[in-house]
Scaffold this motif. Sequence first.
Motif, short mmCIF file in Angstrom:
data_model
loop_
_atom_site.label_atom_id
_atom_site.label_comp_id
_atom_site.label_asym_id
_atom_site.label_seq_id
_atom_site.Cartn_x
_atom_site.Cartn_y
_atom_site.Cartn_z
N ASN A 38 -0.64 8.78 -1.36
CA ASN A 38 -1.64 9.16 -2.34
C ASN A 38 -3.05 9.00 -1.78
OD1 ASN A 38 -2.25 10.13 -4.92
ND2 ASN A 38 -2.64 8.08 -5.72
N ASN B 188 -8.92 2.93 -5.04
CA ASN B 188 -8.47 3.64 -6.23
C ASN B 188 -9.61 4.07 -7.14
OD1 ASN B 188 -5.80 3.32 -5.45
ND2 ASN B 188 -5.50 1.45 -6.65
N LYS C 1 -7.64 13.68 -10.76
CA LYS C 1 -6.42 13.85 -11.54
C LYS C 1 -5.19 13.85 -10.61
CE LYS C 1 -7.54 17.63 -13.77
NZ LYS C 1 -7.39 18.76 -14.73
N GLU C 2 -5.31 14.50 -9.46
CA GLU C 2 -4.18 14.60 -8.54
C GLU C 2 -3.74 13.23 -8.05
OE1 GLU C 2 -2.31 17.16 -7.52
OE2 GLU C 2 -3.39 18.56 -8.82
N ARG C 3 -4.69 12.30 -7.86
CA ARG C 3 -4.32 10.98 -7.36
C ARG C 3 -4.22 9.92 -8.46
NH1 ARG C 3 -8.74 7.48 -6.11
NH2 ARG C 3 -10.79 8.43 -6.47
N GLY C 4 -4.31 10.37 -9.71
CA GLY C 4 -4.13 9.47 -10.84
C GLY C 4 -5.30 8.59 -11.14
#
Length: 327
Positions: free
Chosen positions: A41, A291, A322-325
């Motif tokens: 991720n 993150n 959004k892709e990596r949360g």
Amino acid sequence: MTSTPSTDWQEQVASDEDERFARYAQGFADLQQKNTQKYGNGRALHRKQILALLGTFEVKDNLPDYARQGLFAKAATYKAWIRLSNGGPERVSDRRPDVRGFSFKVLGVHGQGALGQPTESQDFALINQPVFAFPKSDEFVQLVLALSAGGGAALKYLVKRYGFLGALKMVRKMAKTFGKPFQGFAVETFYSAAPIACGAYAARVRLVPYQSDASSQGGDLSTDMLLRLEVASLRYDVQLQFFVDERQTPIEDASVDWPESVAPYVSVATLTLPVQKQDALSGELNKNIENAVFDPWCALAEHRPLGDVMRARKVVYFQSQKERGAA
């Protein structure tokens, strides 16, 4: 001869931007998904985090009236998170030429945000280049996506878009940009490259190190920083360069370096990285910063990002988050 900062700036929003920016976001999402399968991720760009650090951000007192806006309205000291990174979409050796990112999040900020909701931070996403290679976002996006498909695809794209001679010119330009030796995060200057609002004014941001020792402390980029931070703090001058007029300090053309002779930089704050050791930096901190979101649109409304490149980043960065949360 310097000119007085002006509030007479305007953005020029093209009618097809929503459609184009959505297309850019999808292109980067596809690239991000491909690299996530390879590396795990991570972000679409600036995927490799070189170092996560703690800092303090101190707003100066007695600023000129035009600079006393938003975050800089009054003298104050804030905690900050710092993320140092390589600019590319892959995790590769730091020895490879690349754009370097110096992003920092000023924490404990409270106010209406640039996206219309309350914000608790003011983010700055800076690079070691004073300008972008292209005036607007389209050329940059198309080139990055072509490069991700390999050198042959990139060259084919350049010839198709600019012609043979134009492609050679672009290759030389990129070689000059990426070929410049990078001396390290402690001594290089970093830039927003594109402007942000400063209340009713508009300005570009620059981060200038106080320390002038350009000699590396040894090892890779992270080791160089950590060896320095074991013995002394590192300090950076945070500066703003204000819009004067559209001809000399354009809002929409991110390839123009605003002349300091016309629009001098004004020191508005100091970013300090205190003495800190890697073994004292918990894995939790590294994880939290990795993150976290570092996005120029995570900003006070008074510091809303401006221009085509920044408007494109709003859409592309959000898709990446959004892709990596992270969103």
